[in-house]
Design a protein around this motif. Structure first.
Motif, PDB file in Angstrom:
ATOM      1  N   SER A   7       0.849  -1.186   0.000  1.00 38.56           N
ATOM      2  CA  SER A   7       0.000   0.000   0.000  1.00 38.56           C
ATOM      3  C   SER A   7       0.885   1.235   0.000  1.00 38.56           C
ATOM      4  N   ILE A   8       0.281   2.344  -0.408  1.00 41.86           N
ATOM      5  CA  ILE A   8       0.963   3.635  -0.423  1.00 41.86           C
ATOM      6  C   ILE A   8       0.012   4.626   0.208  1.00 41.86           C
ATOM      7  N   GLN A   9       0.519   5.473   1.082  1.00 43.89           N
ATOM      8  CA  GLN A   9      -0.299   6.523   1.663  1.00 43.89           C
ATOM      9  C   GLN A   9       0.208   7.878   1.189  1.00 43.89           C
ATOM     10  N   THR A  10      -0.736   8.738   0.860  1.00 43.48           N
ATOM     11  CA  THR A  10      -0.437  10.125   0.543  1.00 43.48           C
ATOM     12  C   THR A  10      -1.153  10.975   1.597  1.00 43.48           C
ATOM     13  N   LEU A  13      -4.946  10.045   0.645  1.00 44.75           N
ATOM     14  CA  LEU A  13      -5.319   8.790  -0.007  1.00 44.75           C
ATOM     15  C   LEU A  13      -4.532   7.600   0.518  1.00 44.75           C
ATOM     16  N   ILE A  14      -5.123   6.436   0.305  1.00 50.04           N
ATOM     17  CA  ILE A  14      -4.429   5.161   0.448  1.00 50.04           C
ATOM     18  C   ILE A  14      -4.594   4.429  -0.872  1.00 50.04           C
ATOM     19  N   CYS A  66      -8.227   5.016  -2.596  1.00 48.65           N
ATOM     20  CA  CYS A  66      -9.247   5.190  -1.558  1.00 48.65           C
ATOM     21  C   CYS A  66      -8.946   6.432  -0.734  1.00 48.65           C
ATOM     22  N   LEU A  67      -9.995   7.076  -0.272  1.00 49.70           N
ATOM     23  CA  LEU A  67      -9.808   8.141   0.695  1.00 49.70           C
ATOM     24  C   LEU A  67      -9.331   7.519   1.995  1.00 49.70           C
ATOM     25  N   LYS A  68      -8.578   8.262   2.776  1.00 52.48           N
ATOM     26  CA  LYS A  68      -8.073   7.712   4.034  1.00 52.48           C
ATOM     27  C   LYS A  68      -9.197   7.270   4.957  1.00 52.48           C
ATOM     28  N   VAL A  73     -12.337   5.574  -4.479  1.00 51.80           N
ATOM     29  CA  VAL A  73     -12.683   6.674  -5.390  1.00 51.80           C
ATOM     30  C   VAL A  73     -12.147   6.445  -6.792  1.00 51.80           C
ATOM     31  N   GLY A  74     -11.330   5.389  -6.992  1.00 51.47           N
ATOM     32  CA  GLY A  74     -10.802   5.167  -8.326  1.00 51.47           C
ATOM     33  C   GLY A  74      -9.785   4.048  -8.374  1.00 51.47           C
ATOM     34  N   ALA A  75      -9.019   4.062  -9.472  1.00 50.08           N
ATOM     35  CA  ALA A  75      -7.988   3.055  -9.710  1.00 50.08           C
ATOM     36  C   ALA A  75      -6.806   3.733 -10.389  1.00 50.08           C
TER      37      ALA A  75
END
Length: 168
Positions: A7-10, A13-14, A66-68, A73-75
């Motif tokens: 996984s990556i977190q911004t 977002l996740i 995905c939102l945190k 919300v997308g791909a």
């Protein structure tokens, strides 16, 4: 995607692997003619069975955006090209740009190969996302859009490692 992280977190977002529970959200987002009109491989109508197939067979090079706080919300995928979609109700919020940055950073930290993408001419949102990321137009193209069963005029774009490093 090469060396897909768990996984990556911004900031907001996740990005994570898809799971079976994502199928309803994927089907709901993509079963909209405005969504499928510019995506290469997305049929219309887009059914729950299409989403289930995608998760089981087609999502190896993609991550769920995905939102945190949870909702998908997308791909976003980065295999031979950068590809993405963001659900219509989340357009214009910067999620595609935010999701792409860590994937591009990861790519260019390991590889020198340029990243390609494309968009149909009237998809101004995707054009803007790719422009903000530093992609440059390299030519006109015809894109086979499955939902329309037609070739649609578009642009081919590329991002080099040198350009990415200049912008980041």
């Amino acid at each position: 995607m090469k060396h897909l992280p768990p996984s990556i977190q911004t900031r907001r977002l996740i990005l994570r692997p898809f799971g079976p529970s994502d199928a309803p959200a994927i089907a709901a987002a993509l079963n909209d003619p405005q969504m499928s009109r510019g995506l290469l491989m997305v049929p219309f109508p887009y059914l729950q069975a299409d989403a289930e197939w995608f998760i089981a067979e087609g999502a190896q090079d993609a991550l769920a955006v995905c939102l945190k706080d949870g909702p998908l919300v997308g791909a976003m995928g980065l295999g031979n090209t950068l590809g993405y979609w963001i659900a219509k109700e989340h357009w214009g919020m910067g999620y595609a740009t935010e999701a792409a940055k860590p994937l591009l950073t990861q790519h260019f930290s390991s590889f020198d190969t340029p990243v390609k993408s494309s968009y149909i001419d009237d998809n101004h949102g995707s054009a803007r996302v790719l422009e903000k990321l530093g992609f440059e137009i390299v030519g006109n193209t015809l894109l086979q859009i499955k939902s329309r069963n037609a070739e649609i005029a578009g642009k081919s774009v590329v991002l080099t490692k040198q350009r990415w490093e200049q912008l980041t």
